[in-house]
Each structure stands twice: as structure tokens, then as C-alpha cells.
Design an enzyme around this catalytic site. Structure first.
Site, short mmCIF file in Angstrom:
data_model
loop_
_atom_site.label_atom_id
_atom_site.label_comp_id
_atom_site.label_asym_id
_atom_site.label_seq_id
_atom_site.Cartn_x
_atom_site.Cartn_y
_atom_site.Cartn_z
N SER A 336 0.83 -1.21 0.00
CA SER A 336 0.00 0.00 0.00
C SER A 336 0.86 1.26 0.00
O SER A 336 2.07 1.22 0.20
CB SER A 336 -0.90 0.02 1.24
OG SER A 336 -0.15 0.35 2.37
N CYS A 337 0.18 2.39 -0.19
CA CYS A 337 0.89 3.67 -0.27
C CYS A 337 1.13 4.30 1.09
O CYS A 337 1.58 5.43 1.18
CB CYS A 337 0.08 4.66 -1.12
SG CYS A 337 -0.17 4.07 -2.78
N ASP A 338 0.76 3.60 2.15
CA ASP A 338 0.87 4.18 3.48
C ASP A 338 2.25 3.88 4.08
O ASP A 338 2.76 2.77 3.96
CB ASP A 338 -0.21 3.58 4.37
CG ASP A 338 -0.39 4.35 5.66
OD1 ASP A 338 -1.44 5.00 5.80
OD2 ASP A 338 0.52 4.31 6.51
N ASN A 375 -6.73 0.47 0.38
CA ASN A 375 -5.99 0.80 -0.84
C ASN A 375 -6.26 -0.20 -1.98
O ASN A 375 -5.56 -0.22 -2.98
CB ASN A 375 -4.48 0.83 -0.53
CG ASN A 375 -3.74 1.97 -1.18
OD1 ASN A 375 -2.54 2.16 -0.98
ND2 ASN A 375 -4.41 2.76 -1.97
#
Ligand SMILES: *Cc1c(COP(=O)(O)O)cnc(C)c1O
Length: 385
Positions: A336-338, A375
Site C-alpha cells: 500500500s501507499c501508506d 488501498n
């Protein structure tokens, strides 16, 4: 296609050979669409027959939250053990399988009214509690139930401590037992949880000593208890060997025989130790990058879709597919982009190619049960092998 994996001696120590062999042969036969979670049912069966073996007059209840997959619950129920649950959702899973209410207990000390109503309606009769409000709720929505009070006990040395949220000290505990009786409930005993993945066998000594003190205090108040529920906490191998269940249980059994009346009943509520080391998550390497002086490895399962316990300090062992290269230090991250989505730092693994598989060992418990589709990344499905 036959795949080859980099399996070293440590892996062979941490995980049972048949489990690994079954997983590898499953992977070889399939067109792979990762991530997914392989669960070796034979391993579960072995663990279920081991747990409780060495504790006299004990009954085992699988803590469903560890992995509430319907097929797993069905398999567990066929091994003739019960379930420990906390919510409407968990009760629905068990009712869909036709599990008898006598096989179900709920040891969450704070339960919703809706759950209490549903559970009482279904016929569940055993509940834990640790507050006067909970006594009143149980008395109202599940009248005449059997109840056991949750003591707070030390959780030092367990990798996933639970002690701060629940449990009371002795004086409160005995007051709560009396209060339950006053409210026409049936106070039958005491429970505790030494913390999940408990590596310190002494925690059980302290907890059992404390339970014994409460037991005697209750007797002086005219209440004869009959149940000692020792909760969960049995550890599994992640990155190193742990103390074995038969040693933990022999110690517990000895203490109970020394201190408690002969005819008491013991409940055990294992979660992690039933399904954890039966599980292997299968993931794919989706990217690699060099950031400053760190090598990053990105795989398609991460904090949000399965490896949440990494945040609390659980470390996994990994088997890498198909490599001839030397070991390297990696920071391993999810898809994910986190920026929370970092699984592990400073791990040593051989360098895989993009598209290679990474097997995550001992990942059957508290992985998919925590997972979200944050996401847009899919939650690994349980596949029983
Ligand atoms: C989570 C839980 C368990 C299971 O604990 P493990 O450490 O997974 O064995 C048992 N009892 C209660 C009340 C729990 O909340």
C-alpha cells in the site's frame, strides 16, 4: 513449473517438515495468484490433540478471533473441542455450522448488549466479566448464566500483552463474584490471560497463585467455585524456538494439583497455538528499490492486508523462491501507499527477482482475521491443505 526455494536449517527447525512439504507441493501444482494463506489441517489436528493433553480435567475452546475462517471453524469443531467468542459475527459463523451452545463460551469481559441477547437466545451460558456494569448487563440480557471473573495478571514476557485492557485485582474480583450471586447469576470461577505468545512460563505460576487466593477468598464469602479458566497465550515458533506446550502444561498441571481441589474443571482458550504454525502466507515480490543506503523489498501482503501484528512486534521468518544470490539486508514493506506499511527492518534474505514468491511462516493466526482491503489490496484467502 517446478519452483525452487531457499530453505535453510533454521527454517527446518521452526516449521514442521510435513507442513512445509504440503505447502510446497500445493504451490507447484497451481497457477499462482497471491496472496493466499495455506493452512495445514494435519498440523492443526496435531496441535489440538496436544493442547490440554497434560492438564487434568481440562476442556479446550478455540479462540475464534485467531482465524475465524468457516472451513477452519468446521474442521476445529470436528476435533471435538469448543469455541471462545466475543461478537455477533463470531456467533453467526458458529451457528451457521450448527455448533451446539454447550460448546461455546465468551470470555470477553465487556460484551455488547446485542451480542449478549443473541448468545443467550442461542443457549450460550458461560460468560466472563470484570465490572459491575457487566454483571448488570449479563443479569438482564442473559439471566441465570454461569459467570467467571477476569483477574489481572502480569503479561511480562509475552509478545502481545493484553493485561492493561482487562482484569481486576483480588478485592474487586471477590466483590464482583458476590455481586453476580446477588444478581441471580451463577459465579462459577475465575479466568485470566497471561498475554499472547507468552514466552515466560512463570506468568502462569503467578496467575495460578493469584487465582488460588481469590478461590479461598470466595470460599470465605460462602461461594464454592468450580472453574479455573487459564485463557490462551501458548506460544509458537516465529523466528526462534519457544518453550513447548507439554512443558508449559505439565507445570500448570502440577501447580493446579498442588493448590486446588481435585474436582475442579479447567478451561483452556488457545488461539494462536492452534492455527498459527499451521499457516503459511504465500506472497509475491512486487518491487525492489534502493533508498539511501537501505535496500527495500515490496511484497503483495503487508500491514493492512495480513501482517498487522508486525506493528506490535511480531517478527516472521521468510522463505524466498528461486535465488542463487548472496544474502542481503532488507527493509520489507507491503504493497500500500501508506508509510505504516513496513513489515520488517534489517532482515537478512537472499535477493529474489520480481515475481518470485516469498513464504511467510507461522502466519495462520491474527493475520487474515485483522486484514482490510485498504488501498484496494486483496485479503489473502484461507486455503486448507
Ligand atoms: C484472544 C484470546 C484468547 C486467545 O489467546 P492466544 O494468545 O491466541 O492463545 C483466549 N482468551 C481470550 C479471552 C482472548 O481474548
Amino acid at each position: 513449473m517446478l519452483r525452487s526455494f531457499n530453505i535453510d536449517k533454521l527454517h527446518a527447525k521452526l516449521i514442521s517438515k510435513p507442513t512445509l512439504f504440503k505447502a510446497l507441493s500445493y504451490i507447484d501444482k497451481q497457477i499462482i495468484q497471491t496472496p493466499f494463506l495455506l493452512i495445514d489441517t494435519e498440523k492443526m489436528k496435531e496441535k489440538i490433540s496436544l493442547i490440554g493433553e497434560n492438564i487434568r480435567n481440562s476442556k479446550v475452546f478455540y479462540a475464534l478471533k485467531a482465524n475465524p475462517d468457516v472451513a477452519i471453524a468446521d474442521f476445529v469443531s470436528k476435533q471435538n473441542i469448543g469455541f471462545e467468542i466475543a461478537s455477533e459475527g463470531e456467533l453467526k459463523i458458529l451457528s451457521s455450522l450448527g455448533i451446539k451452545p454447550a460448546k461455546i463460551i465468551s470470555s470477553n469481559p465487556v460484551k455488547s448488549i446485542k451480542f449478549l441477547e443473541m448468545a443467550a437466545d442461542y443457549g450460550v451460558k458461560c460468560f466472563s466479566y470484570d465490572s459491575t456494569d457487566e454483571v448488570e448487563k449479563i443479569a438482564k440480557y442473559a439471566p441465570r448464566s454461569n459467570v467467571y471473573v477476569r483477574l489481572s495478571v502480569p503479561n511480562e514476557g509475552s509478545e502481545w500483552p493484553l493485561s492493561k485492557k482487562f482484569g481486576v485485582e483480588l478485592d474487586d474480583a471477590v466483590r464482583l463474584l458476590s455481586y453476580a450471586k446477588q444478581k441471580a447469576l451463577n459465579p462459577i470461577g475465575v479466568t485470566f490471560h497471561v498475554g499472547s505468545q507468552c514466552q515466560n512460563p512463570y506468568n502462569w505460576n503467578i496467575a495460578i497463585d493469584k487465582a488460588k487466593i481469590l478461590w479461598d477468598m470466595a470460599e470465605r464469602e460462602g461461594m464454592k467455585l468450580s472453574l479455573l479458566n487459564i485463557g490462551g497465550g501458548y506460544p509458537i515458533n516465529y523466528t526462534k524456538g519457544t518453550i513447548s506446550i507439554d512443558i508449559i502444561e505439565s507445570n500448570i498441571n502440577k501447580l493446579i494439583l498442588e493448590k486446588f481441589p481435585e474436582d475442579i474443571e479447567i478451561y483452556i482458550e488457545p488461539g494462536r497455538s492452534i492455527v498459527g504454525d499451521a499457516g503459511i502466507l504465500v506472497s509475491t515480490v512486487i518491487g525492489k528499490a534502493k533508498r539511501y543506503d537501505e535496500d527495500w523489498l515490496y511484497i503483495d501482503v503487508g500491514i493492512f492486508n495480513g501482517l498487522m501484528e508486525s506493528l506490535g512486534g511480531i517478527r516472521y521468518s521468510y522463505i524466498v523462491e528461486n535465488n542463487k544470490s548472496k544474502n542481503k539486508r532488507w527493509t520489507m514493506a507491503g504493497p500500500s501507499c501508506d508509510s505504516f506499511d513496513v513489515i520488517d527492518r534489517n532482515i537478512t534474505l537472499p535477493e529474489p527477482d520480481i515475481g518470485c514468491l516469498i513464504l511467510i511462516l507461522s502466519s495462520g493466526a491474527y493475520t487474515v482475521s485483522y486484514a482490510s482491503e485498504f488501498n484496494g489490496f486483496s485479503i489473502p484467502k484461507n486455503i486448507l491443505i
